[in-house]
Scaffold this motif. Structure first.
Motif, PDB file in Angstrom:
ATOM      1  N   LEU B 184      38.033  34.232  42.003  1.00 37.24           N
ATOM      2  CA  LEU B 184      38.147  33.808  40.605  1.00 37.24           C
ATOM      3  C   LEU B 184      36.773  33.568  40.000  1.00 37.24           C
ATOM      4  CD1 LEU B 184      41.216  31.472  40.873  1.00 37.24           C
ATOM      5  CD2 LEU B 184      41.081  33.584  39.619  1.00 37.24           C
ATOM      6  N   ALA B 187      35.205  36.770  39.239  1.00 40.24           N
ATOM      7  CA  ALA B 187      35.794  37.430  38.067  1.00 40.24           C
ATOM      8  C   ALA B 187      35.256  36.828  36.789  1.00 40.24           C
ATOM      9  CB  ALA B 187      37.311  37.292  38.109  1.00 40.24           C
ATOM     10  N   GLY B 191      32.871  39.586  36.249  1.00 39.81           N
ATOM     11  CA  GLY B 191      33.856  40.650  36.120  1.00 39.81           C
ATOM     12  C   GLY B 191      34.203  41.356  37.398  1.00 39.81           C
ATOM     13  N   LYS B 192      34.092  40.670  38.521  1.00 38.63           N
ATOM     14  CA  LYS B 192      34.468  41.301  39.784  1.00 38.63           C
ATOM     15  C   LYS B 192      35.953  41.569  39.757  1.00 38.63           C
ATOM     16  CE  LYS B 192      33.607  40.001  44.538  1.00 38.63           C
ATOM     17  NZ  LYS B 192      33.002  38.913  45.288  1.00 38.63           N
ATOM     18  N   GLY B 193      36.323  42.825  39.916  1.00 37.80           N
ATOM     19  CA  GLY B 193      37.746  43.141  39.898  1.00 37.80           C
ATOM     20  C   GLY B 193      38.297  43.330  38.506  1.00 37.80           C
ATOM     21  N   LEU B 194      37.451  43.220  37.480  1.00 37.11           N
ATOM     22  CA  LEU B 194      37.969  43.295  36.115  1.00 37.11           C
ATOM     23  C   LEU B 194      37.448  44.479  35.336  1.00 37.11           C
ATOM     24  CD1 LEU B 194      37.638  39.690  34.768  1.00 37.11           C
ATOM     25  CD2 LEU B 194      39.709  40.911  35.231  1.00 37.11           C
ATOM     26  N   SER B 195      36.495  45.186  35.876  1.00 34.12           N
ATOM     27  CA  SER B 195      35.851  46.243  35.096  1.00 34.12           C
ATOM     28  C   SER B 195      36.882  47.258  34.657  1.00 34.12           C
ATOM     29  CB  SER B 195      34.776  46.896  35.957  1.00 34.12           C
ATOM     30  OG  SER B 195      34.048  47.787  35.188  1.00 34.12           O
ATOM     31  N   LYS B 196      36.881  47.559  33.364  1.00 35.04           N
ATOM     32  CA  LYS B 196      38.046  48.261  32.829  1.00 35.04           C
ATOM     33  C   LYS B 196      38.125  49.704  33.278  1.00 35.04           C
ATOM     34  CE  LYS B 196      35.834  49.361  28.502  1.00 35.04           C
ATOM     35  NZ  LYS B 196      34.501  48.988  28.446  1.00 35.04           N
ATOM     36  N   PRO B 200      43.351  49.197  38.437  1.00 30.18           N
ATOM     37  CA  PRO B 200      43.592  47.786  38.687  1.00 30.18           C
ATOM     38  C   PRO B 200      43.763  47.543  40.167  1.00 30.18           C
ATOM     39  CG  PRO B 200      45.317  48.703  37.296  1.00 30.18           C
ATOM     40  CD  PRO B 200      44.359  49.783  37.591  1.00 30.18           C
ATOM     41  N   GLY B 201      42.912  46.714  40.708  1.00 27.58           N
ATOM     42  CA  GLY B 201      42.984  46.442  42.142  1.00 27.58           C
ATOM     43  C   GLY B 201      41.764  45.629  42.488  1.00 27.58           C
ATOM     44  N   PRO B 202      41.800  44.900  43.562  1.00 27.10           N
ATOM     45  CA  PRO B 202      40.686  44.007  43.890  1.00 27.10           C
ATOM     46  C   PRO B 202      39.510  44.746  44.495  1.00 27.10           C
ATOM     47  CG  PRO B 202      42.359  43.823  45.564  1.00 27.10           C
ATOM     48  CD  PRO B 202      42.882  44.792  44.544  1.00 27.10           C
ATOM     49  N   GLY B 211      27.647  49.236  36.308  1.00 27.82           N
ATOM     50  CA  GLY B 211      29.076  49.478  36.063  1.00 27.82           C
ATOM     51  C   GLY B 211      29.234  50.580  35.047  1.00 27.82           C
TER      52      GLY B 211
END
Lengths: 209, 270
Positions: B184, B187, B191-196, B200-202, B211
């Protein structure tokens, strides 16, 4: 006259240099109720306040390696409220014994044309997420318990997916620089939340790798 | 000088009274809960009440330790008038707990020395300690310290040879997951795990500077064209205070980016 590099420019201009003192932790879903109950008892007596926010993080790449980061946040539960723009500096490395993460923080409100404005300035949106949860206050301290969700389709805040099965808990204080009693107070408050949640100083740069 | 002290004393007494009133209310509601709702009472809510009381006691301690608080020990309370008659004001002030300010209540409420029994015991203890001599006393102190540190060690390091059921009970209790905390925080921080542009996945992306910014190349070029006009509008627009310094810098950094964009910076460079 050559412009100084964007990322090193100090923030000046008529306001007190505010620092944000931060402690973070997380709590699993099943322990959320007990945590909320305890916070309701420990914090100032007010109506429990929930929020749903959409945060977009904008990057500006300068000539140097480190991009300049700005965070734009808007409330999905109060769509008419202004946007909130925030700059967070690098964590202050100094006193290792200081209990909280300290970093420079600049907060301003902005109108609804903020995303276009930032795009025109050259910022590019790096990532966005939706946070919703509860906020509590005790004096100057603010406790935010939030659930983070990933946005699956850029721009569509209805279609979200939870990041993890835990809630993020953040204890923060916004104070002028140099007040070290703040971190002591934060630590004693954090003690009262153990063992439900361990609030600690987590250095974000260490999380990268 | 004396006036300042008096004012400080008054202020400190006021805040002490209000804090103690909070503690009293908390205790009152807790006792009520214990007496009337004990069938429905759960351990976490009992713990919450204790946590609340501990928080309030903490605040009282902090208030007393505050350097602005004058030392209450130096103040003396002398009753000026004792009467066996019922005093209505006092009764109202103390919620009917002290209806009469008489000779009976003085030893309880205005006491500064310990109770006579306690004083006796203390005297006996000091006689006893004088009797046994310094070496024996030192040995006793060391034994006590050793016992305390042993106990602390046992409490701090749960050992593996404990009962399996207490170990499994302990596993059901953790209410937070450190790995989740790190995920968390990562993130929110970068933005770990959130880059568009990732599915979607960790998946942990690399440095956000690398990025993928889809359209990072072409749009930068667009920005220079709009950069000139954008600058004027930025000055007049609802710019945030700290960004007024930046429009002056924008043109130079954007131009530089354009030069490097055509060269080495490829948006899909991964």
């Amino acid at each position: 006259m050559e412009a100084p590099p964007v990322t090193v420019m100090p923030v000046t201009g008529g306001t007190i240099n505010m620092m944000e003192y931060l402690l973070q932790g997380s709590v699993l879903d099943q322990a959320l109720e007990s945590l909320l109950h305890r916070l309701r008892g420990l914090c100032d007596n007010m109506e429990p306040e929930t929020f749903t926010d959409h945060e977009l993080v904008y990057l500006l790449k300068g000539q140097q390696g480190n991009p300049f980061i700005l965070r734009a946040r808007r409330s999905l539960s109060h769509p008419k409220s202004p946007w909130h723009l925030r700059y967070l500096g690098q964590p202050e490395v100094g006193d290792k014994s200081r209990h909280a993460l300290v970093r420079n923080c600049v907060d301003v409100a902005a109108s609804h044309s903020l995303p276009e404005f930032l795009n025109e300035m050259g910022f590019r949106m790096d990532h966005e997420f939706v946070a919703n949860g509860h906020i509590f206050r005790k004096g100057a301290m603010k406790v935010v318990v939030s659930k983070l969700s990933r946005i699956l389709v850029p721009g569509n805040t209805e279609n979200t997916e939870r990041l993890s099965l835990s809630y993020l808990v953040e204890l923060s204080v916004s104070a002028p620089a140099g007040q070290d009693t703040v971190s002591e107070d934060m630590r004693s408050f954090a003690e009262q939340l153990k063992p439900l949640v361990h609030l600690e100083k987590i250095d974000p740069s260490k999380q990268r790798h | 000088m004396q006036q300042r002290e008096e004012k400080q004393l008054e202020a400190a007494t006021e805040s002490l009274i209000s804090r103690v009133a909070h503690v009293k209310n908390a205790l009152h509601s807790f006792i009520y809960k214990l007496e009337n709702e004990y069938e429905r009472l759960t351990w976490p809510s009992v713990l919450d009440n204790f946590a609340l009381l501990s928080g309030q006691l903490n605040t009282i301690n902090k208030l007393l330790k505050n350097e602005k608080t004058p030392s209450f020990r130096n103040q003396v309370i002398i009753p000026l008038l004792l009467s066996p008659d019922r005093d209505e004001d006092l009764a109202k002030l103390t919620e009917q707990r002290v209806p009469v300010f008489s000779h009976e209540i003085v030893p309880d409420y205005l006491r500064t020395k310990p109770d006579p029994e306690v004083e006796e015991q203390e005297k006996q203890l000091s006689v006893e300690s004088a009797r046994i001599g310094p070496e024996v006393a030192q040995k006793q102190i060391q034994a006590l310290n050793k016992l305390c540190s042993n106990l602390l060690e046992k409490l701090n390091n749960p050992r593996d040879d404990r009962d399996s059921e207490s170990a499994s009970m302990r596993q059901n209790k953790p209410s937070f997951n450190p790995a989740d905390t790190n995920a968390l925080v990562g993130a929110v921080a970068f933005g770990k795990g959130l880059s568009k542009c990732r599915p979607p996945g960790p998946v942990a992306p690399g440095h956000p500077g690398q990025g993928p910014m889809m359209g990072g190349g072409p749009t930068l070029q667009q920005v220079t064209i709009g950069g000139g006009s954008g600058q004027q509008s930025a000055m007049g627009g609802p710019g945030a205070p700290q960004q007024q310094g930046q429009p002056g810098k924008m043109p130079s950094s954007i131009k530089t980016n354009i030069k490097s964009a055509s060269g080495s910076m490829h948006p899909y460079n991964r």
